[in-house]
Design a protein around this motif. Structure first.
Motif, short mmCIF file in Angstrom:
data_model
loop_
_atom_site.label_atom_id
_atom_site.label_comp_id
_atom_site.label_asym_id
_atom_site.label_seq_id
_atom_site.Cartn_x
_atom_site.Cartn_y
_atom_site.Cartn_z
N ASP A 55 0.85 -1.18 0.00
CA ASP A 55 0.00 0.00 0.00
C ASP A 55 0.88 1.23 0.00
OD1 ASP A 55 -2.22 -1.60 0.22
OD2 ASP A 55 -2.68 -1.06 2.29
N TYR A 60 -4.77 5.68 1.13
CA TYR A 60 -5.70 6.09 2.19
C TYR A 60 -5.53 7.55 2.61
CZ TYR A 60 -1.45 4.45 4.45
OH TYR A 60 -0.13 4.22 4.75
N SER A 148 -5.48 -7.08 4.81
CA SER A 148 -5.40 -5.69 5.22
C SER A 148 -4.99 -5.61 6.68
CB SER A 148 -6.75 -4.99 5.03
OG SER A 148 -6.72 -3.65 5.49
N ASP A 150 -6.43 -3.43 8.50
CA ASP A 150 -7.70 -2.99 9.08
C ASP A 150 -8.81 -3.97 8.72
OD1 ASP A 150 -7.64 -0.31 10.48
OD2 ASP A 150 -6.58 0.24 8.66
N LEU A 157 -9.91 3.32 8.38
CA LEU A 157 -8.60 2.71 8.20
C LEU A 157 -7.60 3.20 9.25
CD1 LEU A 157 -8.30 2.76 4.29
CD2 LEU A 157 -9.20 0.95 5.77
N HIS A 160 -4.00 1.70 9.23
CA HIS A 160 -3.22 2.27 8.12
C HIS A 160 -2.65 3.63 8.52
CE1 HIS A 160 -5.30 -0.70 5.51
NE2 HIS A 160 -4.37 -0.43 4.61
N ASN A 164 1.24 4.85 9.05
CA ASN A 164 1.77 5.93 8.22
C ASN A 164 2.25 7.11 9.08
OD1 ASN A 164 2.28 7.24 5.66
ND2 ASN A 164 0.48 8.49 6.04
N ILE A 170 3.50 -0.50 4.43
CA ILE A 170 2.64 -1.68 4.60
C ILE A 170 2.79 -2.65 3.44
CG2 ILE A 170 0.24 -2.45 4.80
CD1 ILE A 170 -0.39 0.37 5.95
#
Length: 210
Positions: A55, A60, A148, A150, A157, A160, A164, A170
């Motif tokens: 990702d 996101y 995922s 999440d 999310l 995530h 971050n 990820i």
């Protein structure tokens, strides 16, 4: 460094489970050598989040880094595989007693996705307090063997964003069923997709020998 490389990627094939509502993977030989006179030529369609993939923060976060902006060294180097099988979720309390051995890449073996052709009803997810712990330990990449970090229904999310916000990238849908916990060299390079939100990867590991 010695040892055999082990593929920890989900093979992409027609029928692999996609995220619910997402673009399914498809591949076909569009032009046959018998017709072109020179070569078989395939055509592929897929979500960027099918199978083993990374990702990018842009996935996101509208202001987040895109795939072609990601630092390549994040996806190459020493990784420690930690077995957390049986946990519904993973957070600080589940990992803080584990020695990371100075690894900047942590791969979690959850065992919660046994069949890549079936999207799981439930799988192990990450709690939001995992991001700060990983940052404290100098971790730059978190890999999981689930679709995922999440839950599937989540719109916020939170895991995530926690990762971050703490500088942790990820990697999802790796295959660790037959891999023992320990230290490995990891290579999981994304494709250089300009402006991409994610990318399929060919993830491989081999035993780390100092």
């Amino acid at each position: 460094m010695t040892g055999k490389w082990i593929d920890i990627s989900q093979p992409l094939h027609n029928g692999i489970a996609e995220w619910p509502g997402d673009t399914p993977f498809s591949y076909e030989v569009k032009f046959l050598k018998a017709d072109t006179g020179s070569a078989n030529i395939g055509m592929m369609a897929t979500s960027t989040h099918t199978g083993t993939h990374i990702d990018a923060p842009f996935h996101y976060d509208d202001e987040g880094l895109k795939v072609d902006e990601l630092p390549i060294d994040i996806y190459i180097g020493k990784a420690r595989i930690i077995d957390v099988t049986g946990l519904d979720s993973v957070g600080r309390s589940d990992l803080e007693l584990h020695d990371f051995g100075g690894a900047e890449r942590i791969l979690l073996k959850t065992g919660s996705r046994p069949n890549p052709d079936v999207f799981p009803e439930t799988y192990t997810v990450m709690r939001t307090d995992i991001g700060p712990l990983l940052k404290e330990r100098g971790v730059k990449l978190l890999g999981i063997d689930a679709p995922s970090v999440d839950p599937e229904p989540s719109k916020t999310l939170d895991a995530h964003h926690s990762l971050n916000d703490n500088g942790v990238f990820i990697l999802e849908n790796i295959v660790l069923d037959s891999i023992e916990p320990g230290d490995y060299e990891l290579i999981a390079l994304p494709l250089p997709i300009k402006g991409g939100d994610g990318s399929p990867v060919r993830a491989v590991v081999r035993k780390w020998e100092a």
